[in-house]
Design a protein around this motif. Structure first.
Motif, PDB file in Angstrom:
ATOM      1  N   THR A   1       0.848  -1.181   0.000  1.00 53.64           N
ATOM      2  CA  THR A   1       0.000   0.000   0.000  1.00 53.64           C
ATOM      3  C   THR A   1       0.888   1.237   0.000  1.00 53.64           C
ATOM      4  O   THR A   1       1.768   1.382   0.843  1.00 53.64           O
ATOM      5  CB  THR A   1      -0.914   0.015   1.236  1.00 53.64           C
ATOM      6  OG1 THR A   1      -1.730  -1.160   1.222  1.00 53.64           O
ATOM      7  CG2 THR A   1      -1.815   1.241   1.221  1.00 53.64           C
ATOM      8  N   TYR A   2       0.645   2.114  -0.977  1.00 56.08           N
ATOM      9  CA  TYR A   2       1.464   3.312  -1.131  1.00 56.08           C
ATOM     10  C   TYR A   2       0.765   4.478  -0.425  1.00 56.08           C
ATOM     11  O   TYR A   2       0.058   5.274  -1.033  1.00 56.08           O
ATOM     12  CB  TYR A   2       1.684   3.614  -2.612  1.00 56.08           C
ATOM     13  CG  TYR A   2       2.272   2.444  -3.372  1.00 56.08           C
ATOM     14  CD1 TYR A   2       3.642   2.205  -3.365  1.00 56.08           C
ATOM     15  CD2 TYR A   2       1.440   1.562  -4.064  1.00 56.08           C
ATOM     16  CE1 TYR A   2       4.182   1.118  -4.037  1.00 56.08           C
ATOM     17  CE2 TYR A   2       1.984   0.477  -4.746  1.00 56.08           C
ATOM     18  CZ  TYR A   2       3.342   0.261  -4.724  1.00 56.08           C
ATOM     19  OH  TYR A   2       3.871  -0.823  -5.386  1.00 56.08           O
TER      20      TYR A   2
ATOM     21  N   PRO B   1      -4.347   4.865  -1.127  1.00 54.85           N
ATOM     22  CA  PRO B   1      -5.504   5.398  -0.400  1.00 54.85           C
ATOM     23  C   PRO B   1      -5.513   6.910  -0.264  1.00 54.85           C
ATOM     24  O   PRO B   1      -6.569   7.492  -0.005  1.00 54.85           O
ATOM     25  CB  PRO B   1      -5.392   4.723   0.969  1.00 54.85           C
ATOM     26  CG  PRO B   1      -3.940   4.379   1.120  1.00 54.85           C
ATOM     27  CD  PRO B   1      -3.477   4.035  -0.265  1.00 54.85           C
ATOM     28  N   ASN B   2      -4.371   7.562  -0.435  1.00 59.11           N
ATOM     29  CA  ASN B   2      -4.290   9.014  -0.267  1.00 59.11           C
ATOM     30  C   ASN B   2      -4.042   9.756  -1.582  1.00 59.11           C
ATOM     31  O   ASN B   2      -3.579  10.899  -1.576  1.00 59.11           O
ATOM     32  CB  ASN B   2      -3.195   9.363   0.744  1.00 59.11           C
ATOM     33  CG  ASN B   2      -3.493   8.798   2.119  1.00 59.11           C
ATOM     34  OD1 ASN B   2      -4.574   8.997   2.658  1.00 59.11           O
ATOM     35  ND2 ASN B   2      -2.539   8.076   2.694  1.00 59.11           N
ATOM     36  N   LEU B   3      -4.375   9.107  -2.695  1.00 63.91           N
ATOM     37  CA  LEU B   3      -4.194   9.726  -4.009  1.00 63.91           C
ATOM     38  C   LEU B   3      -5.028  10.993  -4.124  1.00 63.91           C
ATOM     39  O   LEU B   3      -6.229  10.994  -3.853  1.00 63.91           O
ATOM     40  CB  LEU B   3      -4.594   8.731  -5.106  1.00 63.91           C
ATOM     41  CG  LEU B   3      -4.394   9.191  -6.549  1.00 63.91           C
ATOM     42  CD1 LEU B   3      -2.915   9.393  -6.854  1.00 63.91           C
ATOM     43  CD2 LEU B   3      -4.996   8.172  -7.521  1.00 63.91           C
ATOM     44  N   LYS B   4      -4.389  12.092  -4.523  1.00 63.17           N
ATOM     45  CA  LYS B   4      -5.066  13.383  -4.639  1.00 63.17           C
ATOM     46  C   LYS B   4      -5.258  13.819  -6.096  1.00 63.17           C
ATOM     47  O   LYS B   4      -6.242  14.472  -6.425  1.00 63.17           O
ATOM     48  CB  LYS B   4      -4.284  14.461  -3.891  1.00 63.17           C
ATOM     49  CG  LYS B   4      -4.269  14.299  -2.377  1.00 63.17           C
ATOM     50  CD  LYS B   4      -3.539  15.454  -1.721  1.00 63.17           C
ATOM     51  CE  LYS B   4      -3.550  15.303  -0.208  1.00 63.17           C
ATOM     52  NZ  LYS B   4      -4.920  15.408   0.343  1.00 63.17           N
TER      53      LYS B   4
ATOM     54  N   GLU C   1      -9.356  10.612  -1.062  1.00 62.24           N
ATOM     55  CA  GLU C   1      -8.633  11.884  -1.168  1.00 62.24           C
ATOM     56  C   GLU C   1      -8.576  12.444  -2.592  1.00 62.24           C
ATOM     57  O   GLU C   1      -8.096  13.550  -2.794  1.00 62.24           O
ATOM     58  CB  GLU C   1      -7.203  11.701  -0.644  1.00 62.24           C
ATOM     59  CG  GLU C   1      -7.112  11.250   0.808  1.00 62.24           C
ATOM     60  CD  GLU C   1      -7.566  12.316   1.769  1.00 62.24           C
ATOM     61  OE1 GLU C   1      -7.449  13.508   1.423  1.00 62.24           O
ATOM     62  OE2 GLU C   1      -8.043  11.961   2.861  1.00 62.24           O
ATOM     63  N   LEU C   2      -9.047  11.690  -3.572  1.00 57.68           N
ATOM     64  CA  LEU C   2      -8.902  12.111  -4.972  1.00 57.68           C
ATOM     65  C   LEU C   2      -9.760  13.344  -5.254  1.00 57.68           C
ATOM     66  O   LEU C   2     -10.985  13.311  -5.107  1.00 57.68           O
ATOM     67  CB  LEU C   2      -9.302  10.973  -5.909  1.00 57.68           C
ATOM     68  CG  LEU C   2      -9.062  11.225  -7.399  1.00 57.68           C
ATOM     69  CD1 LEU C   2      -7.583  11.443  -7.684  1.00 57.68           C
ATOM     70  CD2 LEU C   2      -9.598  10.064  -8.247  1.00 57.68           C
ATOM     71  N   LYS C   3      -9.095  14.429  -5.691  1.00 56.34           N
ATOM     72  CA  LYS C   3      -9.788  15.689  -5.929  1.00 56.34           C
ATOM     73  C   LYS C   3      -9.774  16.130  -7.387  1.00 56.34           C
ATOM     74  O   LYS C   3     -10.727  16.750  -7.861  1.00 56.34           O
ATOM     75  CB  LYS C   3      -9.177  16.797  -5.059  1.00 56.34           C
ATOM     76  CG  LYS C   3      -9.424  16.603  -3.569  1.00 56.34           C
ATOM     77  CD  LYS C   3      -8.902  17.785  -2.769  1.00 56.34           C
ATOM     78  CE  LYS C   3      -9.214  17.619  -1.291  1.00 56.34           C
ATOM     79  NZ  LYS C   3      -8.735  18.775  -0.480  1.00 56.34           N
ATOM     80  N   THR C   4      -8.681  15.843  -8.109  1.00 55.49           N
ATOM     81  CA  THR C   4      -8.603  16.278  -9.505  1.00 55.49           C
ATOM     82  C   THR C   4      -8.196  15.119 -10.410  1.00 55.49           C
ATOM     83  O   THR C   4      -7.296  14.344 -10.075  1.00 55.49           O
ATOM     84  CB  THR C   4      -7.594  17.423  -9.684  1.00 55.49           C
ATOM     85  OG1 THR C   4      -6.292  16.984  -9.274  1.00 55.49           O
ATOM     86  CG2 THR C   4      -7.997  18.629  -8.869  1.00 55.49           C
ATOM     87  N   VAL C   5      -8.872  15.024 -11.544  1.00 50.80           N
ATOM     88  CA  VAL C   5      -8.567  14.011 -12.559  1.00 50.80           C
ATOM     89  C   VAL C   5      -8.495  14.713 -13.906  1.00 50.80           C
ATOM     90  O   VAL C   5      -9.378  15.507 -14.252  1.00 50.80           O
ATOM     91  CB  VAL C   5      -9.629  12.897 -12.604  1.00 50.80           C
ATOM     92  CG1 VAL C   5      -9.346  11.929 -13.751  1.00 50.80           C
ATOM     93  CG2 VAL C   5      -9.680  12.143 -11.277  1.00 50.80           C
ATOM     94  N   LYS C   6      -7.442  14.411 -14.643  1.00 46.87           N
ATOM     95  CA  LYS C   6      -7.295  14.978 -15.978  1.00 46.87           C
ATOM     96  C   LYS C   6      -7.041  13.844 -16.955  1.00 46.87           C
ATOM     97  O   LYS C   6      -6.049  13.130 -16.851  1.00 46.87           O
ATOM     98  CB  LYS C   6      -6.136  15.977 -16.024  1.00 46.87           C
ATOM     99  CG  LYS C   6      -6.008  16.703 -17.358  1.00 46.87           C
ATOM    100  CD  LYS C   6      -4.907  17.754 -17.301  1.00 46.87           C
ATOM    101  CE  LYS C   6      -4.803  18.510 -18.624  1.00 46.87           C
ATOM    102  NZ  LYS C   6      -3.727  19.540 -18.581  1.00 46.87           N
ATOM    103  N   LEU C   7      -7.970  13.667 -17.910  1.00 44.39           N
ATOM    104  CA  LEU C   7      -7.875  12.602 -18.901  1.00 44.39           C
ATOM    105  C   LEU C   7      -7.780  13.227 -20.290  1.00 44.39           C
ATOM    106  O   LEU C   7      -8.660  13.997 -20.685  1.00 44.39           O
ATOM    107  CB  LEU C   7      -9.096  11.684 -18.812  1.00 44.39           C
ATOM    108  CG  LEU C   7      -9.370  11.070 -17.427  1.00 44.39           C
ATOM    109  CD1 LEU C   7     -10.727  10.386 -17.409  1.00 44.39           C
ATOM    110  CD2 LEU C   7      -8.259  10.096 -17.046  1.00 44.39           C
TER     111      LEU C   7
END
Length: 420
Positions: free
Chosen positions: A284-285, A315-318, A350-356
């Motif tokens: 787990t990272y 688990p803490n990916l932002k 924790e994920l707040k921004t995604v850019k695809l």
């Protein structure tokens, strides 16, 4: 007033300030400060940071003249220099067969701590053996260099920063060089072709790799926090990947518990997908907060599985940024594997921004977007940019995006429509 007018403020500056002024000037102008006053005369001769470049011959435009002037300037400067040299940098687009051996021999006797050598493009030089006697080096950057460590070389015990670009060195020697620098914190390597690289660097924090790597194994890098990899693909490398049975995901990411940022370009996810059988549960990272993956093939289930395997263990990916490399019209895959690999109660807290970017709208890609929206309760913005090859399917893609359920009430979808 008369007393102040007689005072030479420049000459009365403290030694530390004079040294700072000299280091901020181009080295040619630093030499010219000798005309200021008696106290400034030859003050440049004791400078500890020497940075030479083509500005040492700014009055000339002919390449041959510039080369000769720079060579003469560096040689004369070193002959007149008095005292230690902490940094020696020579960066010139005109220098070819210059007296590098003589210069390095000179500075190797001056307790040098940082060396930077970058000659003109394709102007290769061979590092002399005296370079390896600079035991107090903390920084080394070489470009277009043939590097052959002598048999008795025991490493650089104080080296923290190592940048190697366009280097010709035997594969075993590069691994030995890295492992013999126990304090190494920053490693950058580019334009390495067909190399199988195992990195053992217990204090390494920042890693940048670019080239045609057959294999990369992070065998002892427990303190890595930032990794950037750009992998090129040739037929030879592709055949090597097809014949490989080891799990590249485990070899590369299996021992980096403190990783904070991961950037992978071109064929990086393809590399990670080789041998990935989910036989071993990944670590787990907890500190990995920023992931950027470019040219992910959403037509390849193995690559999609690698991306999912990485994300669900952060688990803490932002912030997540992914570009695709699929083409419209790909065949429909069996999506049953999704439920087998993703738990329904999984959440990206924790994920707040995604850019695809370069989104083609193929089934696996749209299922991935749906998955992110459904499992990200604090998502603030998802930006979707269609591939330039997608023309007719953009409207249906937008309709699907709007219809997907969102776990976050404040999540907005920004659909970037670029004219072709």
């Amino acid at each position: 007033m008369e007393k102040d007018s007689d005072c030479d403020l420049i000459s009365d500056l403290p030694e530390s300030i004079i040294e700072t002024i000299l280091t901020k000037l181009p080295i040619r102008d630093a030499v010219r400060t000798s005309v200021i006053s008696t106290r400034w005369r030859y003050r440049w001769a004791s400078m500890t940071h020497l940075v030479f470049d083509d500005r040492s011959a700014t009055d000339y435009t002919d390449p041959n003249t510039v080369r000769d002037r720079v060579e003469n300037f560096v040689t004369k400067f070193l002959l007149l220099h008095n005292g230690p040299i902490h940094k020696f940098s020579i960066c010139s687009s005109h220098l070819g067969a210059c007296p590098i051996d003589q210069w390095l021999l000179f500075i190797s006797r001056k307790d040098v701590k940082e060396v930077v050598i970058e000659l003109g493009e394709d102007e290769w030089f061979r590092a002399p053996s005296c370079l390896f006697s600079c035991k107090n080096l903390t920084g080394l950057e070489l470009v277009y260099c043939e590097l052959n460590p002598p048999p008795n070389f025991k490493g650089f015990p104080w080296l923290k920063n190592l940048n190697l670009h366009q280097i010709a060195i035997p594969p075993d020697d590069i691994e030995c060089l890295i492992s013999s620098c126990p304090l190494l914190e920053n490693l950058s390597m580019s334009y390495f072709d067909g190399v199988e690289l195992t990195i053992r660097a217990p204090n390494l924090k920042y890693l940048v790799l670019e080239g045609e790597f057959k294999d990369i194994c992070l065998a002892n890098t427990p303190r890595l926090v930032n990794v950037s990899v750009l992998m090129y693909m040739t037929d030879h490398i592709a055949n090597h990947f097809e014949q490989s049975s080891s799990c590249n995901f485990d070899k590369f990411l299996g021992g980096v518990p403190k990783l904070e940022r991961l950037t992978g370009h071109l064929y990086f996810t393809k590399f990670l997908s080789i041998g990935n059988r989910n036989e071993r549960r990944p670590m787990t990272y907890h500190q990995l907060k920023f992931i950027e993956l470019y040219q992910v093939s959403f037509e390849d289930i193995n690559e999609v599985l690698v991306v999912l395997k990485l994300i669900v263990n952060c688990p803490n990916l932002k912030s997540l940024q992914i570009s695709g490399s699929t083409s419209a019209g790909a065949r429909d895959p069996d999506l049953q594997f999704w439920d087998k690999n993703i738990s329904e109660d999984f959440t990206l807290h924790e994920l707040k921004t995604v850019k695809l970017t370069d989104v083609s709208g193929v089934p696996l890609e749209m299922r991935f977007i749906k998955f992110l929206l459904e499992h990200s309760p604090v998502l603030e913005e998802m930006t979707v940019t269609p591939s330039s090859y997608v023309t007719e399917g953009r409207l249906s893609m937008l309709i699907d995006l709007v219809s997907f359920r969102r776990a976050s009430p404040q999540a907005s979808i920004v659909f970037v429509h670029k004219s072709i």
